[in-house]
Design a protein around this motif. Sequence first.
Motif, PDB file in Angstrom:
ATOM      1  N   THR A 101      29.042  39.391  46.711  1.00  0.00           N
ATOM      2  CA  THR A 101      30.071  39.831  45.768  1.00  0.00           C
ATOM      3  C   THR A 101      31.315  38.972  45.889  1.00  0.00           C
ATOM      4  N   SER A 102      31.701  38.635  47.110  1.00  0.00           N
ATOM      5  CA  SER A 102      32.879  37.784  47.318  1.00  0.00           C
ATOM      6  C   SER A 102      32.693  36.416  46.666  1.00  0.00           C
ATOM      7  N   LEU A 103      31.542  35.810  46.864  1.00  0.00           N
ATOM      8  CA  LEU A 103      31.283  34.496  46.271  1.00  0.00           C
ATOM      9  C   LEU A 103      31.252  34.569  44.746  1.00  0.00           C
ATOM     10  N   ALA A 104      30.693  35.656  44.202  1.00  0.00           N
ATOM     11  CA  ALA A 104      30.635  35.809  42.746  1.00  0.00           C
ATOM     12  C   ALA A 104      32.038  35.983  42.166  1.00  0.00           C
ATOM     13  N   ILE A 105      32.878  36.788  42.815  1.00  0.00           N
ATOM     14  CA  ILE A 105      34.249  36.967  42.340  1.00  0.00           C
ATOM     15  C   ILE A 105      34.998  35.641  42.402  1.00  0.00           C
ATOM     16  N   PHE A 106      34.828  34.914  43.494  1.00  0.00           N
ATOM     17  CA  PHE A 106      35.525  33.638  43.650  1.00  0.00           C
ATOM     18  C   PHE A 106      35.142  32.673  42.531  1.00  0.00           C
ATOM     19  N   THR A 107      33.865  32.609  42.206  1.00  0.00           N
ATOM     20  CA  THR A 107      33.410  31.717  41.135  1.00  0.00           C
ATOM     21  C   THR A 107      34.036  32.094  39.804  1.00  0.00           C
ATOM     22  N   THR A 108      34.028  33.382  39.483  1.00  0.00           N
ATOM     23  CA  THR A 108      34.623  33.855  38.231  1.00  0.00           C
ATOM     24  C   THR A 108      36.116  33.588  38.194  1.00  0.00           C
ATOM     25  N   ALA A 109      36.814  33.940  39.275  1.00  0.00           N
ATOM     26  CA  ALA A 109      38.266  33.771  39.311  1.00  0.00           C
ATOM     27  C   ALA A 109      38.663  32.301  39.267  1.00  0.00           C
ATOM     28  N   SER A 110      37.883  31.445  39.926  1.00  0.00           N
ATOM     29  CA  SER A 110      38.184  30.014  39.906  1.00  0.00           C
ATOM     30  C   SER A 110      38.145  29.463  38.487  1.00  0.00           C
ATOM     31  N   GLN A 111      37.164  29.899  37.719  1.00  0.00           N
ATOM     32  CA  GLN A 111      37.048  29.428  36.340  1.00  0.00           C
ATOM     33  C   GLN A 111      38.215  29.934  35.489  1.00  0.00           C
ATOM     34  N   ILE A 112      38.566  31.203  35.653  1.00  0.00           N
ATOM     35  CA  ILE A 112      39.685  31.777  34.905  1.00  0.00           C
ATOM     36  C   ILE A 112      40.977  31.038  35.242  1.00  0.00           C
ATOM     37  N   ALA A 113      41.215  30.797  36.534  1.00  0.00           N
ATOM     38  CA  ALA A 113      42.436  30.115  36.956  1.00  0.00           C
ATOM     39  C   ALA A 113      42.480  28.686  36.421  1.00  0.00           C
ATOM     40  N   LEU A 114      41.347  27.975  36.498  1.00  0.00           N
ATOM     41  CA  LEU A 114      41.319  26.575  36.067  1.00  0.00           C
ATOM     42  C   LEU A 114      41.593  26.460  34.571  1.00  0.00           C
ATOM     43  N   GLU A 115      41.147  27.432  33.798  1.00  0.00           N
ATOM     44  CA  GLU A 115      41.436  27.434  32.362  1.00  0.00           C
ATOM     45  C   GLU A 115      42.933  27.515  32.101  1.00  0.00           C
ATOM     46  N   ARG A 116      43.681  27.961  33.107  1.00  0.00           N
ATOM     47  CA  ARG A 116      45.139  28.084  32.988  1.00  0.00           C
ATOM     48  C   ARG A 116      45.867  27.015  33.799  1.00  0.00           C
ATOM     49  N   GLY A 117      45.129  25.983  34.187  1.00  0.00           N
ATOM     50  CA  GLY A 117      45.744  24.855  34.869  1.00  0.00           C
ATOM     51  C   GLY A 117      46.025  25.069  36.335  1.00  0.00           C
ATOM     52  N   VAL A 118      45.317  26.013  36.952  1.00  0.00           N
ATOM     53  CA  VAL A 118      45.564  26.357  38.344  1.00  0.00           C
ATOM     54  C   VAL A 118      44.246  26.325  39.113  1.00  0.00           C
ATOM     55  N   ILE A 119      44.267  25.731  40.300  1.00  0.00           N
ATOM     56  CA  ILE A 119      43.104  25.703  41.186  1.00  0.00           C
ATOM     57  C   ILE A 119      43.209  26.852  42.182  1.00  0.00           C
ATOM     58  N   LEU A 120      42.160  27.644  42.292  1.00  0.00           N
ATOM     59  CA  LEU A 120      42.055  28.646  43.348  1.00  0.00           C
ATOM     60  C   LEU A 120      41.367  27.964  44.529  1.00  0.00           C
ATOM     61  N   ALA A 121      42.156  27.661  45.559  1.00  0.00           N
ATOM     62  CA  ALA A 121      41.608  26.909  46.692  1.00  0.00           C
ATOM     63  C   ALA A 121      40.864  27.814  47.660  1.00  0.00           C
ATOM     64  N   ASP A 122      41.423  28.957  47.961  1.00  0.00           N
ATOM     65  CA  ASP A 122      40.752  29.921  48.840  1.00  0.00           C
ATOM     66  C   ASP A 122      41.381  31.290  48.648  1.00  0.00           C
ATOM     67  N   THR A 123      40.710  32.314  49.152  1.00  0.00           N
ATOM     68  CA  THR A 123      41.210  33.672  49.004  1.00  0.00           C
ATOM     69  C   THR A 123      40.494  34.576  49.989  1.00  0.00           C
ATOM     70  N   LYS A 124      40.932  35.830  50.034  1.00  0.00           N
ATOM     71  CA  LYS A 124      40.259  36.814  50.877  1.00  0.00           C
ATOM     72  C   LYS A 124      40.223  38.140  50.142  1.00  0.00           C
ATOM     73  N   PHE A 125      39.137  38.874  50.345  1.00  0.00           N
ATOM     74  CA  PHE A 125      38.940  40.170  49.705  1.00  0.00           C
ATOM     75  C   PHE A 125      38.713  41.238  50.767  1.00  0.00           C
ATOM     76  N   GLU A 126      38.991  42.472  50.368  1.00  0.00           N
ATOM     77  CA  GLU A 126      38.640  43.619  51.193  1.00  0.00           C
ATOM     78  C   GLU A 126      37.872  44.610  50.328  1.00  0.00           C
ATOM     79  N   PHE A 127      36.892  45.252  50.940  1.00  0.00           N
ATOM     80  CA  PHE A 127      36.036  46.188  50.222  1.00  0.00           C
ATOM     81  C   PHE A 127      35.881  47.480  51.014  1.00  0.00           C
ATOM     82  N   GLY A 128      35.581  48.539  50.267  1.00  0.00           N
ATOM     83  CA  GLY A 128      35.182  49.795  50.877  1.00  0.00           C
ATOM     84  C   GLY A 128      34.042  50.378  50.083  1.00  0.00           C
ATOM     85  N   THR A 129      33.486  51.457  50.575  1.00  0.00           N
ATOM     86  CA  THR A 129      32.454  52.193  49.836  1.00  0.00           C
ATOM     87  C   THR A 129      33.080  53.443  49.266  1.00  0.00           C
ATOM     88  N   ASP A 130      32.858  53.670  47.975  1.00  0.00           N
ATOM     89  CA  ASP A 130      33.346  54.878  47.318  1.00  0.00           C
ATOM     90  C   ASP A 130      32.476  56.043  47.772  1.00  0.00           C
TER      91      ASP A 130
END
Length: 287
Positions: free
Chosen positions: A178-207
Amino acid sequence: MTSVDALAALGWHHVYSGKVRDLFEHADHPTLMLVVASDRVSAFDHVLEPGIPSKGALLTQLSRWWFSRLAVPNHLADGPAVPAEVAERAMLVKRLDMHPIECVVRGYLTGSGWLEYQASGTVCGIALPEGLNDGDRLPEPLYTPAFKAELGEHDENITFERSVELVGLEVATALRDTSLAIFTTASQIALERGVILADTKFEFGTDPATGELTLADEVLTSDSSRYWDATLYAAGGPSRLDSFDKQIVRDWLAGHWDRTGTPPALPPEIVERTAARYRELIHRLTA
């Protein structure tokens, strides 16, 4: 009256404070929590003085923007109105069973990863090709989880195998994928706006109500991510890695503090330059 006192008067009672966020609960809403982002800024595992004006509101705005664009369950909840005293910097969220894993994804070689690569040719123990430079794009995004430390302690980088030991194979795999999939999606969205997403971190829980893996905390903000200007990056040169985050704070602190004792107060110009970078990223992504 402080915001904590104002929230207490409305039935929201303080239960926890992290480096930059405070959590509140309400007896009438046991499945919900209020997450309030402060203007506090941290670096090198210390909370610094003074804070960054409007930082909490900016990070909350950006998290909400990203949550609305990611096709994964998140912790935002419907319920009572967020108290006006903190409305710009607070989110009403579901109470989750949080996983003790910080899900780091690196698309580029920089920061602590660059330091390790120089010493051993690896990032978090993962071997990389020879000849890479600071800021180079990695052959593919790396998932490098960390074990979340107690307040005041440093998160511990761990292997995927160690994450399996901590949360089980099914959850560990879901966190990674899930983290890798979010990163791929967010990287594309950011790049469309002229910004590179170099790295990030996520936190998850179970509902606990649905059993779903749920994205929590802040997401893809200037505090949890490293963003670069795509045009400057393509042009090369020293400014190509200027980031839209608190790197200004880190750089100043590294040059004025030996990491012993209490960190020095941040000068006004460092505070304002950092605030300006936060505001610029919001404009770049959301305008």
